[in-house]
Design a protein around this motif. Structure first.
Motif, PDB file in Angstrom:
ATOM      1  N   LYS A  69       0.808  -1.227   0.000  1.00 55.23           N
ATOM      2  CA  LYS A  69       0.000   0.000   0.000  1.00 55.23           C
ATOM      3  C   LYS A  69       0.834   1.268   0.000  1.00 55.23           C
ATOM      4  O   LYS A  69       0.285   2.367   0.123  1.00 55.23           O
ATOM      5  N   ALA A  70       2.161   1.108  -0.150  1.00 56.12           N
ATOM      6  CA  ALA A  70       3.081   2.255  -0.125  1.00 56.12           C
ATOM      7  C   ALA A  70       2.838   3.085   1.135  1.00 56.12           C
ATOM      8  O   ALA A  70       2.564   2.534   2.194  1.00 56.12           O
ATOM      9  N   PHE A  71       2.887   4.417   1.016  1.00 56.38           N
ATOM     10  CA  PHE A  71       2.685   5.284   2.171  1.00 56.38           C
ATOM     11  C   PHE A  71       1.228   5.779   2.259  1.00 56.38           C
ATOM     12  O   PHE A  71       0.947   6.803   2.865  1.00 56.38           O
ATOM     13  N   SER A  72       0.298   5.032   1.661  1.00 54.02           N
ATOM     14  CA  SER A  72      -1.095   5.497   1.621  1.00 54.02           C
ATOM     15  C   SER A  72      -1.688   5.666   3.013  1.00 54.02           C
ATOM     16  O   SER A  72      -2.595   6.485   3.213  1.00 54.02           O
ATOM     17  N   TYR A  73      -1.178   4.912   3.989  1.00 60.95           N
ATOM     18  CA  TYR A  73      -1.680   5.035   5.365  1.00 60.95           C
ATOM     19  C   TYR A  73      -1.476   6.441   5.903  1.00 60.95           C
ATOM     20  O   TYR A  73      -2.238   6.884   6.772  1.00 60.95           O
ATOM     21  N   PHE A  74      -0.512   7.152   5.373  1.00 63.54           N
ATOM     22  CA  PHE A  74      -0.246   8.511   5.864  1.00 63.54           C
ATOM     23  C   PHE A  74      -1.419   9.445   5.569  1.00 63.54           C
ATOM     24  O   PHE A  74      -1.605  10.440   6.260  1.00 63.54           O
ATOM     25  N   GLN A  75      -2.209   9.129   4.546  1.00 63.33           N
ATOM     26  CA  GLN A  75      -3.412   9.926   4.260  1.00 63.33           C
ATOM     27  C   GLN A  75      -4.382   9.853   5.443  1.00 63.33           C
ATOM     28  O   GLN A  75      -5.011  10.848   5.815  1.00 63.33           O
ATOM     29  N   MET A  76      -4.481   8.658   6.034  1.00 65.71           N
ATOM     30  CA  MET A  76      -5.334   8.486   7.205  1.00 65.71           C
ATOM     31  C   MET A  76      -4.749   9.234   8.407  1.00 65.71           C
ATOM     32  O   MET A  76      -5.489   9.830   9.199  1.00 65.71           O
ATOM     33  N   VAL A  77      -3.427   9.211   8.526  1.00 68.59           N
ATOM     34  CA  VAL A  77      -2.763   9.920   9.625  1.00 68.59           C
ATOM     35  C   VAL A  77      -3.041  11.418   9.536  1.00 68.59           C
ATOM     36  O   VAL A  77      -3.257  12.080  10.555  1.00 68.59           O
ATOM     37  N   LEU A  78      -3.047  11.962   8.321  1.00 71.34           N
ATOM     38  CA  LEU A  78      -3.395  13.379   8.145  1.00 71.34           C
ATOM     39  C   LEU A  78      -4.829  13.639   8.585  1.00 71.34           C
ATOM     40  O   LEU A  78      -5.137  14.692   9.157  1.00 71.34           O
ATOM     41  N   GLY A  79      -5.707  12.671   8.343  1.00 71.51           N
ATOM     42  CA  GLY A  79      -7.079  12.783   8.842  1.00 71.51           C
ATOM     43  C   GLY A  79      -7.131  12.769  10.359  1.00 71.51           C
ATOM     44  O   GLY A  79      -7.961  13.457  10.966  1.00 71.51           O
ATOM     45  N   TYR A  80      -6.227  12.001  10.973  1.00 70.03           N
ATOM     46  CA  TYR A  80      -6.157  11.982  12.441  1.00 70.03           C
ATOM     47  C   TYR A  80      -5.992  13.392  13.009  1.00 70.03           C
ATOM     48  O   TYR A  80      -6.568  13.721  14.056  1.00 70.03           O
ATOM     49  N   THR A  81      -5.191  14.214  12.336  1.00 70.67           N
ATOM     50  CA  THR A  81      -4.908  15.555  12.872  1.00 70.67           C
ATOM     51  C   THR A  81      -6.191  16.373  12.996  1.00 70.67           C
ATOM     52  O   THR A  81      -6.344  17.150  13.932  1.00 70.67           O
ATOM     53  N   VAL A  82      -7.106  16.198  12.051  1.00 73.89           N
ATOM     54  CA  VAL A  82      -8.404  16.893  12.120  1.00 73.89           C
ATOM     55  C   VAL A  82      -9.200  16.368  13.307  1.00 73.89           C
ATOM     56  O   VAL A  82      -9.815  17.136  14.061  1.00 73.89           O
ATOM     57  N   GLY A  83      -9.196  15.043  13.474  1.00 77.83           N
ATOM     58  CA  GLY A  83      -9.906  14.446  14.604  1.00 77.83           C
ATOM     59  C   GLY A  83      -9.350  14.906  15.937  1.00 77.83           C
ATOM     60  O   GLY A  83     -10.098  15.218  16.867  1.00 77.83           O
ATOM     61  N   TYR A  84      -8.021  14.974  16.044  1.00 78.09           N
ATOM     62  CA  TYR A  84      -7.394  15.420  17.294  1.00 78.09           C
ATOM     63  C   TYR A  84      -7.723  16.892  17.587  1.00 78.09           C
ATOM     64  O   TYR A  84      -7.873  17.278  18.753  1.00 78.09           O
ATOM     65  N   PHE A  85      -7.823  17.714  16.539  1.00 76.71           N
ATOM     66  CA  PHE A  85      -8.205  19.121  16.728  1.00 76.71           C
ATOM     67  C   PHE A  85      -9.619  19.204  17.303  1.00 76.71           C
ATOM     68  O   PHE A  85      -9.897  20.000  18.211  1.00 76.71           O
ATOM     69  N   PHE A  86     -10.523  18.353  16.794  1.00 79.46           N
ATOM     70  CA  PHE A  86     -11.897  18.319  17.304  1.00 79.46           C
ATOM     71  C   PHE A  86     -11.905  17.897  18.773  1.00 79.46           C
ATOM     72  O   PHE A  86     -12.636  18.473  19.596  1.00 79.46           O
ATOM     73  N   ILE A  87     -11.106  16.909  19.102  1.00 82.08           N
ATOM     74  CA  ILE A  87     -11.033  16.435  20.491  1.00 82.08           C
ATOM     75  C   ILE A  87     -10.571  17.565  21.414  1.00 82.08           C
ATOM     76  O   ILE A  87     -11.145  17.794  22.481  1.00 82.08           O
ATOM     77  N   ALA A  88      -9.525  18.280  20.981  1.00 83.23           N
ATOM     78  CA  ALA A  88      -8.943  19.337  21.817  1.00 83.23           C
ATOM     79  C   ALA A  88      -9.875  20.518  21.998  1.00 83.23           C
ATOM     80  O   ALA A  88      -9.873  21.159  23.057  1.00 83.23           O
ATOM     81  N   THR A  89     -10.667  20.837  20.994  1.00 75.90           N
ATOM     82  CA  THR A  89     -11.481  22.058  21.031  1.00 75.90           C
ATOM     83  C   THR A  89     -12.946  21.828  21.400  1.00 75.90           C
ATOM     84  O   THR A  89     -13.636  22.765  21.797  1.00 75.90           O
ATOM     85  N   VAL A  90     -13.436  20.591  21.268  1.00 73.27           N
ATOM     86  CA  VAL A  90     -14.849  20.320  21.549  1.00 73.27           C
ATOM     87  C   VAL A  90     -15.020  19.341  22.716  1.00 73.27           C
ATOM     88  O   VAL A  90     -15.710  19.649  23.693  1.00 73.27           O
ATOM     89  N   LEU A  91     -14.398  18.172  22.617  1.00 71.31           N
ATOM     90  CA  LEU A  91     -14.648  17.133  23.617  1.00 71.31           C
ATOM     91  C   LEU A  91     -13.953  17.409  24.944  1.00 71.31           C
ATOM     92  O   LEU A  91     -14.571  17.312  26.014  1.00 71.31           O
ATOM     93  N   MET A  92     -12.674  17.745  24.896  1.00 66.14           N
ATOM     94  CA  MET A  92     -11.940  17.938  26.151  1.00 66.14           C
ATOM     95  C   MET A  92     -12.469  19.092  26.994  1.00 66.14           C
ATOM     96  O   MET A  92     -12.580  18.959  28.229  1.00 66.14           O
ATOM     97  N   PRO A  93     -12.834  20.242  26.411  1.00 62.36           N
ATOM     98  CA  PRO A  93     -13.454  21.291  27.234  1.00 62.36           C
ATOM     99  C   PRO A  93     -14.728  20.816  27.918  1.00 62.36           C
ATOM    100  O   PRO A  93     -15.010  21.189  29.066  1.00 62.36           O
TER     101      PRO A  93
END
Length: 490
Positions: A69-93
């Motif tokens: 799959k080459a480095f295609s998994y990194f596309q999902m990792v980039l998606g993780y960053t959006v999810g982590y931003f949501f966690i930090a700004t919405v869920l954790m507060p």
């Protein structure tokens, strides 16, 4: 590497963890076990979460998957960053505002008793299966490398391993886990970095040559926009899936969030999540570079590449590099692999054991309403109970002896997080109250309906699902909650 050397390394490793446990658990009470008295520095949490997020399965699978799959998994990792931003700004507060110990207490505040119990039950099911499978896979690797040559049965080695985990977590809990996970993350990253260096050395690559070789190889392609949504490597499919996987498997998971809730305040917790995101992206990229380098090495040396990509790293580290002709460098690769997979696995497993104990004690045993002596007694019994449950699940997997069972278990876990996604999304983004007594029924039916729809679409629609079943599952849960809403608004 002889089995006696491997066993010695493993024993030294656990002695270090137990020593940390003794140090961190002095004067510990149940508040230390569950929340570490909200006194943990954010940078320790951020770094230690890497080890928790990366299991032994990731340690083996991510480098191996580069071959197909080459480095295609990194596309999902980039998606993780959006999810982590949501966690930090919405869920954790939200979690800090409500001063939660178990994050599923939010569902009680928002919807009621049955929603609360249902959310926690789905977490307990998902984490028990997922963590036991991760531990099983690593235990099989250690069995081949250490215990089989010594004549130790698999069942005995599993009991010993889980007892060791129990010993260094039962008293200090999350207070100990934050420190041990930080150490285990150091071991994990060191193992990957050192393996990259040693393989490069065997190939006579300098740093620049190594980077160029990886970049110019067929393994380094990251972005895949062709092939449409039916392609499992499609960028948009991977990116969107990554964002939601991060939200449910980090933000709606007691295991990962319990660490975040040990920070002094929401500001430090958000700082922790920010730096965790950066470090996580970098470490995952290192894993993929290691994968590319291993395939380059195998091709240049004319060595047979295993049929199963998950066998690549163990085969290279424990068999090919154990050849005496490679001398100390080969031995060092074997040692670092053993330490790395042990660190990756136990950082995930010990953390899960503590989180499962916390969720059950708080959500089902109402431990907050009891005195300290009774709280400690219940906590210890529950901790032992989940340790035994881990053993039972691992023994079942071993008896079935099928990788298909393992794959199916991970697939089941992806279904069980869907109702959590639906419950939290409905609670945060609507003002409706729900008929609480119907929530368990909705959350049980949602994965069943999702599975039926996935089978129907894949059979007749020429479309192959990846993690999109998670989104479909969450949507069906939200529709169910909407149908059983009250006329009142909260």
């Amino acid at each position: 590497m002889t089995p006696y050397l491997a066993l010695s390394i493993l024993l030294i490793y656990f002695i270090i963890l137990i020593a940390i446990s003794i140090k961190t658990s002095k004067g510990a009470d149940t508040n230390s076990f569950f929340t570490a008295n909200k006194s943990v520095p954010w940078y320790l949490v951020a770094f230690g979460m890497i080890g928790t997020s990366l299991s032994g399965v990731t340690f083996i699978s991510v480098p191996g998957a580069v071959g197909t799959k080459a480095f295609s998994y990194f596309q999902m990792v980039l998606g993780y960053t959006v999810g982590y931003f949501f966690i930090a700004t919405v869920l954790m507060p939200l979690y800090y505002k409500l001063n939660l110990i178990s994050i599923y207490q939010y569902l009680k505040t928002r919807f009621g008793f049955w929603s609360y119990k249902t959310g926690s039950a789905f977490f307990l099911l998902s984490r028990t299966l997922g963590s036991a499978v991760r531990l099983y896979i690593a235990a099989k690797v250690l069995q081949i490398a250490i215990y089989d040559p010594l004549g130790v049965p698999f069942e005995v080695s599993v009991v010993i391993t889980i007892m060791l985990i129990w010993v260094y977590t039962y008293k200090g809990g999350i207070k100990t886990i934050v420190i041990t996970d930080t150490l285990q993350t150091v071991f994990l990253i060191t193992a990957v970095a050192l393996t990259i260096y040693l393989i490069s050395k065997e190939l006579n690559f300098g740093f620049g040559e190594m980077i160029t070789s990886i970049k110019d190889s067929s393994y380094s392609e990251i972005f895949f926009f062709d092939g449409g949504w039916a392609d499992s490597k499609n960028f948009f499919k991977q990116f969107i899936s990554g964002a939601f996987i991060a939200i449910v498997m980090t933000g709606l998971d007691q295991d990962l969030m319990q660490k975040n809730l040990t920070c002094k305040n929401i500001g430090e917790a958000q700082k922790n999540m920010f730096w965790f995101t950066i470090t996580m992206v970098f470490v995952t990229f290192m894993f993929m570079c290691l994968g590319a380098l291993m395939y380059i090495y195998m091709n240049q040396k004319g060595l047979a590449i295993p049929a199963l990509t998950d066998d690549l790293y163990p085969n290279l580290a424990l068999k090919i590099f154990s050849n005496p002709s490679l001398g100390f460098s080969g031995l060092l690769v074997s040692i670092t692999f053993l330490i790395g997979i042990t660190a990756a696995t136990y950082a995930s497993s010990d953390s899960a054991l503590t989180a499962l104990t916390t969720a059950f004690c708080v959500d089902f045993m109402n431990i907050e309403d009891k005195g300290e002596a009774q709280r400690k007694k219940i906590k210890n019994y529950v901790h032992i109970g989940f340790s035994v449950l881990f053993m039972i699940v691992i023994f079942i997997f071993n008896a079935l002896n099928s990788t298909d069972v393992i794959s199916a278990t991970f697939q089941i876990a992806s279904y069980t997080y869907g109702p959590l996604l639906g419950l939290f999304a409905f609670g945060i983004y609507t003002k409706y109250e729900v008929k609480d007594k119907f929530v368990p029924m909705i959350c049980v039916l949602s994965p069943i309906l999702t599975y039926a729809l996935v089978q129907l679409i894949e059979t007749y629609g020429n479309y192959k699902f990846g993690f999109e079943n998670l989104l479909l599952n969450g949507l069906i849960t939200m529709i169910g909650l909407l149908l059983f809403r009250k006329n009142t608004i909260k």
